[in-house]
Write an enzyme that holds these catalytic residues in place. Structure first.
Site, PDB file in Angstrom:
ATOM      1  N   CYS A 196     -20.681 -10.591  -1.125  1.00 11.29           N
ATOM      2  CA  CYS A 196     -21.081 -11.967  -0.809  1.00 11.29           C
ATOM      3  C   CYS A 196     -20.457 -12.371   0.507  1.00 11.29           C
ATOM      4  O   CYS A 196     -19.484 -13.147   0.542  1.00 11.29           O
ATOM      5  CB  CYS A 196     -20.639 -12.898  -1.923  1.00 11.29           C
ATOM      6  SG  CYS A 196     -21.611 -12.625  -3.384  1.00 11.29           S
ATOM      7  N   GLY A 215      -4.727  10.863  17.120  1.00 12.40           N
ATOM      8  CA  GLY A 215      -5.614  10.036  17.940  1.00 12.40           C
ATOM      9  C   GLY A 215      -6.826  10.728  18.518  1.00 12.40           C
ATOM     10  O   GLY A 215      -7.631  10.099  19.205  1.00 12.40           O
TER      11      GLY A 215
HETATM   12  N1  LLP Z   1       0.265   9.217  13.790  1.00 11.16           N
HETATM   13  C1  LLP Z   1       0.552   7.902  13.767  1.00 11.16           C
HETATM   14  C2  LLP Z   1       1.939   7.473  13.923  1.00 11.16           C
HETATM   15  C3  LLP Z   1      -0.478   6.966  13.566  1.00 11.16           C
HETATM   16  O1  LLP Z   1      -0.180   5.673  13.552  1.00 11.16           O
HETATM   17  C4  LLP Z   1      -1.801   7.409  13.391  1.00 11.16           C
HETATM   18  C5  LLP Z   1      -2.896   6.460  13.153  1.00 11.16           C
HETATM   19  C6  LLP Z   1      -2.056   8.792  13.408  1.00 11.16           C
HETATM   20  C7  LLP Z   1      -0.994   9.664  13.621  1.00 11.16           C
HETATM   21  C8  LLP Z   1      -3.427   9.385  13.213  1.00 11.16           C
HETATM   22  O2  LLP Z   1      -4.355   8.977  14.153  1.00 11.16           O
HETATM   23  P1  LLP Z   1      -5.835   9.617  14.121  1.00 11.16           P
HETATM   24  O3  LLP Z   1      -5.707  11.077  14.470  1.00 11.16           O
HETATM   25  O4  LLP Z   1      -6.375   9.420  12.773  1.00 11.16           O
HETATM   26  O5  LLP Z   1      -6.579   8.843  15.145  1.00 11.16           O
HETATM   27  N2  LLP Z   1      -7.945   2.245  10.639  1.00 11.16           N
HETATM   28  C9  LLP Z   1      -8.317   2.630  11.996  1.00 11.16           C
HETATM   29  C10 LLP Z   1      -7.427   3.721  12.543  1.00 11.16           C
HETATM   30  C11 LLP Z   1      -5.954   3.361  12.518  1.00 11.16           C
HETATM   31  C12 LLP Z   1      -5.068   4.475  12.986  1.00 11.16           C
HETATM   32  C13 LLP Z   1      -3.647   4.189  12.691  1.00 11.16           C
HETATM   33  N3  LLP Z   1      -2.716   5.198  13.062  1.00 11.16           N
HETATM   34  C14 LLP Z   1      -9.785   3.055  11.991  1.00 11.16           C
HETATM   35  O6  LLP Z   1     -10.406   3.012  10.948  1.00 11.16           O
HETATM   36  O7  LLP Z   1     -10.323   3.400  13.038  1.00 11.16           O
END
Ligand code: LLP
Length: 432
Positions: free
Chosen positions: A362, A249
């Site tokens: 589109c 995150g």
């Molecule tokens: N661990 C778990 C259990 C997760 O669900 C996620 C992301 C991460 C780690 C990694 O999070 P990060 O470090 O990448 O923030 N599609 C969305 C983001 C969805 C994130 C889902 N889970 C976007 O494009 O912003």
């Protein structure tokens, strides 16, 4: 002007990534094209590892959240760096295994793992299965029993922290499809149940509070809650769990105004909070796992497009229409995500035009960015959109039967294709 350290401008006034001219890349491979800088990916993984070494004497693991960007070469890079990976589906798990990723360093997530996927996880021997709900726990126990193996698991805990608002709203985030809720006692019940279940070894707990979070305070607060929970589990079951997975995150820089903390700062705060509460509750410090996704690959990637037309609507706006769009980057359409763009063949000119970059699908909502600054451009110019290494390729689609672009990896000033561009034949390969 550039939001990533991999980017620069050369003597021709062209944008470079990892020292390679992006206009040359666009000519060589065609557009749209994803380009990623390997040094940036490795650098981020090393920074996170160092942040654990420097701040947390009890050891830990950086597990790349591969949903941010999953293909064979990424798993190979992560493996070589000695890191783990978070996989969230049979497809990610399969790709990791095909890439030779050590299964014991895999963390298998998901709020609905099918029986086939659970079987794959058990048969490959993945390191940890993160169980998301009670039904899954039952199913996994039965499947492990039938195979006469033990499933090493974490429980995914919903800690009740609302990180998206950068403030602590203790009840807000309980409204989540993921995990066992801490506040209602569901999490403790699940821990008691898992601790007593046949063929299940409860190794630790997992939580993930959200994505693109810049503030370190919600992570520290979550760490306190989770250590408190581990102590409660010990007190109520006699089981001292030795692992804590804090999820991912950590935010990435998309626009100049994004203020990103050095990665070490997150770990310093998380480790500090964990140590303080652990000491207070006489709980032995667990091994820590973190799962950064976006912050490993986001800034390592750009997308190159060719401009098809520039449409001025006097008094309204100017559209710069490019040869990709929501098929390779659905994030503006989905989340109104911010991005920085540059005309790659005029990167030394001032970005003095305010334009909307639109895709070719589109669909009026097929936009990459609205009201963003760009150099003057025309048909044939190359537009580079920055910070597209995370959740772009992995969220791409074939809408309008548009083939997915190739991914080119830059390493030591050289370029190599790591994912081929799809062809029309690829797009219709499953049609009967
Ligand atoms: N661990 C778990 C259990 C997760 O669900 C996620 C992301 C991460 C780690 C990694 O999070 P990060 O470090 O990448 O923030 N599609 C969305 C983001 C969805 C994130 C889902 N889970 C976007 O494009 O912003």
């Amino acid at each position: 002007m550039f939001v990533s350290d991999s980017l620069s401008v050369n003597e021709k006034g062209h944008l470079t990534i990892g020292g390679v001219d992006t206009v040359y890349l666009a000519e060589k491979y065609g557009t749209p094209l994803y380009v990623m800088d390997e040094a940036s990916i490795r650098g981020a993984l090393r920074d996170y590892k160092k942040s654990i070494d420097e701040n947390y004497e009890n050891g830990g693991m950086v597990a790349f959240a591969s949903k941010a960007c999953a293909f064979k070469a990424i798993y190979e890079i992560v493996k070589e760096e000695g890191c783990g990976a978070d996989v969230v589906s049979g497809g990610e798990l399969y790709t990791a295994i095909q890439a030779g990723f050590p299964p014991e360093r895999l963390y298998f997530h998901g709020n609905f793992k099918t029986e086939d996927e659970l079987a794959m996880a058990l048969d490959y021997g993945v390191g940890r299965i993160i169980v998301d709900n009670g039904e899954e726990l039952e199913a996994l126990s039965a499947m492990a029993k039938a195979r006469n193996v033990t499933a090493n698991i974490y429980l995914r805990i919903t800690p009740g922290v609302d990180a998206h608002t950068h403030s602590f709203i203790m009840t807000g985030q309980n409204d989540s499809k993921f995990g066992f809720t801490l506040e209602t006692g569901e999490a403790l019940q699940a821990a008691k149940k898992a601790a007593a279940m046949p063929n299940i070894a409860l190794k630790g707990m997992h939580c993930h509070i959200g994505s693109q979070i810049f503030d370190e305070a919600p992570f520290a607060h979550t760490a306190e809650l989770m250590i408190g929970f581990l102590a409660q589990v010990r007190d109520e079951t006699g089981l001292t769990l030795t692992e804590l997975n804090m999820g991912g995150g950590f935010g990435s820089r998309y626009v100049e105004s994004d203020v990103v903390l050095p990665y070490g700062e997150y770990m310093r705060r998380i480790a500090g909070a964990m140590k303080e509460v652990a000491a207070k509750l006489s709980f032995p410090l667990p091994y820590i796992v973190i799962e950064p996704g976006r912050s490993i690959v986001g800034n390592a990637g750009i997308t190159l497009y060719t401009v098809g037309s520039v449409k001025h609507i006097p008094g309204i706006r100017t559209f710069v229409i490019v040869d990709g769009g929501m098929t390779d980057n659905p994030r503006y359409a989905l989340y109104q995500s911010k991005y920085t763009a540059v005309v790659a063949n005029k990167a030394n000119l001032p970005a003095d035009q305010v334009v909307t970059i639109a895709g070719r699908c589109c669909e009026s909502g097929d936009l990459i960015q609205e009201h963003t600054k760009l150099q003057p451009c025309q048909r044939g110019d190359i537009v580079a959109v920055m910070t597209t290494g995370a959740y772009n390729y992995s969220m791409s689609s074939n809408y309008n039967r548009i083939p997915r672009p190739a991914i080119v990896m830059i390493k030591d000033g050289t370029d190599r294709v790591v994912v081929k561009a799809e062809t029309y034949a690829d797009v219709m390969r499953n049609d009967l």
